[in-house]
Design an enzyme around this catalytic site. Sequence first.
Site, PDB file in Angstrom:
ATOM      1  CG  ASN A  55      79.903  -0.856 -83.658  1.00 17.19           C
ATOM      2  OD1 ASN A  55      80.513  -1.924 -83.656  1.00 17.19           O
ATOM      3  ND2 ASN A  55      80.018   0.034 -82.696  1.00 17.19           N
ATOM      4  CD  GLU A  66      87.873  -4.126 -75.582  1.00 16.43           C
ATOM      5  OE1 GLU A  66      87.339  -3.031 -75.318  1.00 16.43           O
ATOM      6  OE2 GLU A  66      89.025  -4.406 -75.224  1.00 16.43           O
ATOM      7  CB  CYS A 107      81.553   0.984 -77.887  1.00 14.45           C
ATOM      8  SG  CYS A 107      83.122   1.091 -78.726  1.00 14.45           S
TER       9      CYS A 107
HETATM   10  P1  NAP Z   1      75.535  -7.785 -79.741  1.00 17.07           P
HETATM   11  O1  NAP Z   1      74.098  -7.887 -79.998  1.00 17.07           O
HETATM   12  O2  NAP Z   1      76.033  -8.061 -78.373  1.00 17.07           O
HETATM   13  O3  NAP Z   1      76.251  -8.784 -80.796  1.00 17.07           O
HETATM   14  C1  NAP Z   1      77.640  -8.885 -80.919  1.00 17.07           C
HETATM   15  C2  NAP Z   1      78.010 -10.248 -81.480  1.00 17.07           C
HETATM   16  O4  NAP Z   1      77.671 -11.262 -80.514  1.00 17.07           O
HETATM   17  C3  NAP Z   1      77.246 -10.615 -82.758  1.00 17.07           C
HETATM   18  O5  NAP Z   1      78.125 -11.317 -83.622  1.00 17.07           O
HETATM   19  C4  NAP Z   1      76.146 -11.525 -82.221  1.00 17.07           C
HETATM   20  O6  NAP Z   1      75.606 -12.405 -83.165  1.00 17.07           O
HETATM   21  C5  NAP Z   1      76.899 -12.286 -81.143  1.00 17.07           C
HETATM   22  N1  NAP Z   1      76.048 -12.928 -80.132  1.00 17.07           N
HETATM   23  C6  NAP Z   1      74.771 -12.638 -79.785  1.00 17.07           C
HETATM   24  N2  NAP Z   1      74.342 -13.480 -78.807  1.00 17.07           N
HETATM   25  C7  NAP Z   1      75.378 -14.318 -78.535  1.00 17.07           C
HETATM   26  C8  NAP Z   1      75.563 -15.405 -77.625  1.00 17.07           C
HETATM   27  N3  NAP Z   1      74.591 -15.785 -76.785  1.00 17.07           N
HETATM   28  N4  NAP Z   1      76.750 -16.051 -77.613  1.00 17.07           N
HETATM   29  C9  NAP Z   1      77.754 -15.676 -78.437  1.00 17.07           C
HETATM   30  N5  NAP Z   1      77.642 -14.653 -79.329  1.00 17.07           N
HETATM   31  C10 NAP Z   1      76.469 -13.975 -79.367  1.00 17.07           C
HETATM   32  O7  NAP Z   1      76.104  -6.345 -80.143  1.00 17.07           O
HETATM   33  P2  NAP Z   1      75.816  -5.463 -81.447  1.00 17.07           P
HETATM   34  O8  NAP Z   1      74.404  -4.981 -81.415  1.00 17.07           O
HETATM   35  O9  NAP Z   1      76.320  -6.129 -82.666  1.00 17.07           O
HETATM   36  O10 NAP Z   1      76.821  -4.246 -81.142  1.00 17.07           O
HETATM   37  C11 NAP Z   1      76.481  -3.193 -80.313  1.00 17.07           C
HETATM   38  C12 NAP Z   1      77.101  -3.293 -78.941  1.00 17.07           C
HETATM   39  O11 NAP Z   1      78.499  -3.509 -79.046  1.00 17.07           O
HETATM   40  C13 NAP Z   1      76.953  -2.000 -78.159  1.00 17.07           C
HETATM   41  O12 NAP Z   1      76.622  -2.294 -76.819  1.00 17.07           O
HETATM   42  C14 NAP Z   1      78.340  -1.380 -78.247  1.00 17.07           C
HETATM   43  O13 NAP Z   1      78.638  -0.477 -77.207  1.00 17.07           O
HETATM   44  C15 NAP Z   1      79.205  -2.584 -78.220  1.00 17.07           C
HETATM   45  N6  NAP Z   1      80.525  -2.305 -78.794  1.00 17.07           N
HETATM   46  C16 NAP Z   1      81.620  -2.250 -77.968  1.00 17.07           C
HETATM   47  C17 NAP Z   1      82.865  -1.932 -78.496  1.00 17.07           C
HETATM   48  C18 NAP Z   1      84.102  -1.882 -77.639  1.00 17.07           C
HETATM   49  O14 NAP Z   1      85.197  -1.924 -78.192  1.00 17.07           O
HETATM   50  N7  NAP Z   1      83.997  -1.787 -76.330  1.00 17.07           N
HETATM   51  C19 NAP Z   1      82.986  -1.672 -79.858  1.00 17.07           C
HETATM   52  C20 NAP Z   1      81.853  -1.737 -80.659  1.00 17.07           C
HETATM   53  C21 NAP Z   1      80.628  -2.061 -80.118  1.00 17.07           C
HETATM   54  P3  NAP Z   1      74.318 -12.006 -84.074  1.00 17.07           P
HETATM   55  O15 NAP Z   1      74.877 -11.836 -85.396  1.00 17.07           O
HETATM   56  O16 NAP Z   1      73.402 -13.150 -83.965  1.00 17.07           O
HETATM   57  O17 NAP Z   1      73.725 -10.781 -83.489  1.00 17.07           O
END
Ligand code: NAP
Length: 474
Positions: free
Chosen positions: A151, A247, A281
């Site tokens: 994002n 995060e 987020c």
């Molecule tokens: P996501 O599906 O959790 O993916 C995040 C990253 O993790 C991607 O690079 C993903 O790779 C990787 N990943 C997936 N499975 C993994 C595993 N088993 N081991 C290691 N890495 C793995 O999240 P998203 O859909 O990209 O982002 C949305 C989420 O992020 C929302 O819940 C949002 O609230 C949260 N977020 C939090 C913050 C904060 O600062 N707190 C900021 C932004 C977003 P792939 O490329 O394969 O998917």
Amino acid sequence: MVSGLFVGGKWVAGGAPLEVKNKYDGKSLGAVATARKEDVEAAIASADRHAETMANLPVHKRAEILLRTAELLKQRKETLARTIAAEAGKALKIARAEVDRSATTFTIAAEEARRIHGETVALDAVPAGEGYFGFWLRRPVGVVGAITPFNFPLNLVAHKVAPAIAAGNALVLKPAEQTPLTAVALFEILLEAGAPEGAINLLHGDGETVGDALVTDPRVAKISFTGSAAVGKIILGRAGIKKVTLELGNSSPVIIAPDADLDFAAKRTAFGAFVYSGQVCISVQRIYGDKKIFESLSEKLVQAGEAMVVGDPLDEKTDIGPMIAQKEAERIEGWVKEAQAGGAKVLSGGKREGSVYWPTMLSNVTPEMKVMAQEVFAPVASVIACDDFEESLRQANATSYGLQASVFTRDIDRVLRAIKKLNFGGVIVNDMPAFRADHMPYGGNKQSGLGREGLRFAIEEMTNIQMVAIRTTG
Ligand code: NAP
């Protein structure tokens, strides 16, 4: 030309190509190579070999690399913003703001690099310490493994790369599969800015293999992860004994007291709910309005949401583009329909076309509906009437998440009560919970994560404290 994998100081061919599409019209934007097992191994080995190079890099040189990166980001603002708009589906004006923020993130990292320091310890405060001179200092952890979401493909990568370099660490980055092109552009800039080549490595591919390989490798001393709570939990279970920053997501509440400036509160709250299709987020999800102002507040929220322009993110007029994938738009469409079947009222929006979901305001919701109980991560918010301020504080806290919350009021007693009672990593007063300045401590309580980002705080998480005790003679 595919590649986009930077391993061991050079761009390498890697494995199967990963095609990247424009999230609005589905046209191909290019491809990057996915990392094979041997590429992952080479990237970690290179970072491990260069950890010492980074630790020995004088602080003024680290700061120079970071400042030069900031400069190049500013110079390439338009190209970078267009890449973000196309691959992430983010409205161009918001993408431009992300590039500006990234330049700030690198600039502040340079400043913080110069402020890394320890303290003396009066060891003779206890009898056992008599005759000893003590101090502690911060040492780089070695290799940082950074895993980032789709994002904010530039600024959330910056929030890991910049403090890692500032702290004197080597790095392996795995950005989200949906948005790898921005990370490639950032790496080109970092190299031009003088980042030591073998010390920074970039891998693409699926999280469950490439990401997991970083998480489980003992040479990676620290995992800095931003993404969903579901993946955060897996990472924590797989990392073993290493430093981990998580995060994660949120279900951000906003409380609007009867004394608030309603026009301003409604405008900022609607913006915070719908900007970037709610895929932030700290997007507004639950809006608690005092019953005395509820009707008028609901009307103003609907008006503010309806004034936002939905369309092609590359169009200058657009405020809200598509969601990251059609299946995400279909998911939220299903959640809203389910809520409607349970008695919720759609005040505005509720419409989907392909991967675009219109900004949607709901009322008459109940706590067990998915739109209330889970992170929506879509342009959908619910407005809820509350009997009084205490009740809205209680409901705002009724979530497993705890990233940021906000309250609109001009009453100092309410402000102080909100600060004391809200169990969130950040409490914003008189603005939306999606407010973030890049140097402030940022991170969540409860299921929203572990540790804090914001340059000074990320540097703390990417360094180890080393204690030194010197027995004095004479
Ligand atoms: P996501 O599906 O959790 O993916 C995040 C990253 O993790 C991607 O690079 C993903 O790779 C990787 N990943 C997936 N499975 C993994 C595993 N088993 N081991 C290691 N890495 C793995 O999240 P998203 O859909 O990209 O982002 C949305 C989420 O992020 C929302 O819940 C949002 O609230 C949260 N977020 C939090 C913050 C904060 O600062 N707190 C900021 C932004 C977003 P792939 O490329 O394969 O998917």
